[in-house]
Design a protein around this motif. Sequence first.
Motif, PDB file in Angstrom:
ATOM      1  N   ALA A   1       0.836  -1.194   0.000  1.00 10.72           N
ATOM      2  CA  ALA A   1       0.000   0.000   0.000  1.00 10.72           C
ATOM      3  C   ALA A   1       0.875   1.250   0.000  1.00 10.72           C
ATOM      4  O   ALA A   1       1.985   1.250   0.539  1.00 10.72           O
ATOM      5  CB  ALA A   1      -0.917   0.004   1.213  1.00 10.72           C
TER       6      ALA A   1
ATOM      7  N   LEU B   1       0.622   5.451   0.782  1.00 15.65           N
ATOM      8  CA  LEU B   1      -0.016   6.671   1.262  1.00 15.65           C
ATOM      9  C   LEU B   1       0.987   7.805   1.174  1.00 15.65           C
ATOM     10  O   LEU B   1       2.195   7.589   1.262  1.00 15.65           O
ATOM     11  CB  LEU B   1      -0.440   6.529   2.727  1.00 15.65           C
ATOM     12  CG  LEU B   1      -1.532   5.552   3.125  1.00 15.65           C
ATOM     13  CD1 LEU B   1      -1.545   5.395   4.638  1.00 15.65           C
ATOM     14  CD2 LEU B   1      -2.887   6.025   2.639  1.00 15.65           C
TER      15      LEU B   1
ATOM     16  N   MET C   1      -7.969   1.247   4.034  1.00 19.24           N
ATOM     17  CA  MET C   1      -6.750   0.569   3.605  1.00 19.24           C
ATOM     18  C   MET C   1      -6.484  -0.667   4.458  1.00 19.24           C
ATOM     19  O   MET C   1      -6.143  -1.744   3.946  1.00 19.24           O
ATOM     20  CB  MET C   1      -5.565   1.529   3.689  1.00 19.24           C
ATOM     21  CG  MET C   1      -4.242   0.918   3.256  1.00 19.24           C
ATOM     22  SD  MET C   1      -2.832   1.816   3.927  1.00 19.24           S
ATOM     23  CE  MET C   1      -2.912   1.344   5.669  1.00 19.24           C
TER      24      MET C   1
ATOM     25  N   VAL D   1       3.141  -1.166   4.131  1.00 22.08           N
ATOM     26  CA  VAL D   1       2.663   0.168   3.812  1.00 22.08           C
ATOM     27  C   VAL D   1       3.858   1.102   3.624  1.00 22.08           C
ATOM     28  O   VAL D   1       4.770   1.140   4.465  1.00 22.08           O
ATOM     29  CB  VAL D   1       1.760   0.731   4.934  1.00 22.08           C
ATOM     30  CG1 VAL D   1       1.270   2.136   4.572  1.00 22.08           C
ATOM     31  CG2 VAL D   1       0.582  -0.192   5.189  1.00 22.08           C
TER      32      VAL D   1
ATOM     33  N   TYR E   1      -5.463   6.112  -1.957  1.00 20.65           N
ATOM     34  CA  TYR E   1      -4.246   5.340  -1.714  1.00 20.65           C
ATOM     35  C   TYR E   1      -4.135   4.297  -2.810  1.00 20.65           C
ATOM     36  O   TYR E   1      -5.107   3.996  -3.518  1.00 20.65           O
ATOM     37  CB  TYR E   1      -4.249   4.694  -0.327  1.00 20.65           C
ATOM     38  CG  TYR E   1      -5.300   3.628  -0.118  1.00 20.65           C
ATOM     39  CD1 TYR E   1      -5.039   2.280  -0.374  1.00 20.65           C
ATOM     40  CD2 TYR E   1      -6.574   3.956   0.364  1.00 20.65           C
ATOM     41  CE1 TYR E   1      -5.997   1.301  -0.172  1.00 20.65           C
ATOM     42  CE2 TYR E   1      -7.542   2.988   0.564  1.00 20.65           C
ATOM     43  CZ  TYR E   1      -7.251   1.659   0.304  1.00 20.65           C
ATOM     44  OH  TYR E   1      -8.210   0.690   0.497  1.00 20.65           O
TER      45      TYR E   1
ATOM     46  N   ILE F   1      -2.778   0.326  -3.905  1.00 18.12           N
ATOM     47  CA  ILE F   1      -2.280  -0.999  -3.541  1.00 18.12           C
ATOM     48  C   ILE F   1      -1.626  -1.584  -4.785  1.00 18.12           C
ATOM     49  O   ILE F   1      -2.253  -1.679  -5.847  1.00 18.12           O
ATOM     50  CB  ILE F   1      -3.400  -1.930  -3.037  1.00 18.12           C
ATOM     51  CG1 ILE F   1      -3.915  -1.440  -1.688  1.00 18.12           C
ATOM     52  CG2 ILE F   1      -2.883  -3.366  -2.919  1.00 18.12           C
ATOM     53  CD1 ILE F   1      -4.995  -2.317  -1.086  1.00 18.12           C
TER      54      ILE F   1
END
Length: 325
Positions: free
Chosen positions: A5, A7, A54, A62, A262, A264
């Motif tokens: 992920a 961010l 998320m 992440v 976000y 993935i």
Amino acid sequence: MFRLAHLSDIHLGPLPEVSYRELASKRITGYINWQRNRKRAMFGDTLLEIVADMKRHRPDHVAVTGDLVNLATRLEVDGAREWLGDLGKPDWVSLVPGNHDAYVPGALARAFREWDAYMRGDAGLEQNDKRFPYMRIRGPVAIIGTSSAEATVPFMATGSFRRKQALATARLLAQARGLGLFRVVLIHHPPISGAAPWSKRLIGKQFFSRVIHDAGAELVLHGHTHLDTLYWLQGPGGTQVPVCGVPSASQNAGHRKPAARYNIFEIEGGPGEWSLTQRERGYTMDGARIDWVRERQLLNNGTAVDARPRVDLPPARREEDNVPS
């Protein structure tokens, strides 16, 4: 399959009380920008809901590409430490700093102390004598964190990537390639000419491009522009490396930049045969719900699927786009 992920540009709010002494610096321009623009665009439950969504999709790791704070005051940096703790354990979250985290001289050193565990490479891996670059290995993926963050003068939000960091990054990329890993490079500023206004550009992007050209990578992730972007850099032997940006994780709907999202990234395969799919998720244009925005395959069996620059631009450029972000 490994699921990573991404961010960025957290900009934790609301802004705490700022003393006159703290405003007697570049912070005065950022304070005005917050009151004029970001106070309306980046406040509420947006970030909480994006992070919760998320986590429901259970990524394996992440990546956070900077700008946790706004003016880098002591209270903000301490608050960001608490936010990171809520986000996840340090071995599950990899962080690189942004220009707002280095807003004034001395701010970045405080951030390093408070956020240290999220910006440390794995023990036993080749490590530069400085904090950056670092490397972490998670499953089949090598995460290489670099820093473009530096304090700048008022009305500037540039970053830098210097020769020494470039050489160290190339060594880590070579080490990861030797281990047969999928290599992801994290940086805050986009390492692409023209991707950000002149006052917000990356100084030394030629060093970054040369590192990717010579040492290679499979994916580069950045923030800074608050836009959904896809560019490509040339790797060794004519290969193409995707360079992906993501909108701010705190951006409310109804403003000139895309609402909070976000990414993935789904990673499969092995050396020379990697496949990479980007799945983008965030708020709908009306802010009513979080949903899938797009899905696109970037690499298939080690080959770029469609190496054309793409960017979701806001409806119109406005003068405040030139205010440091």
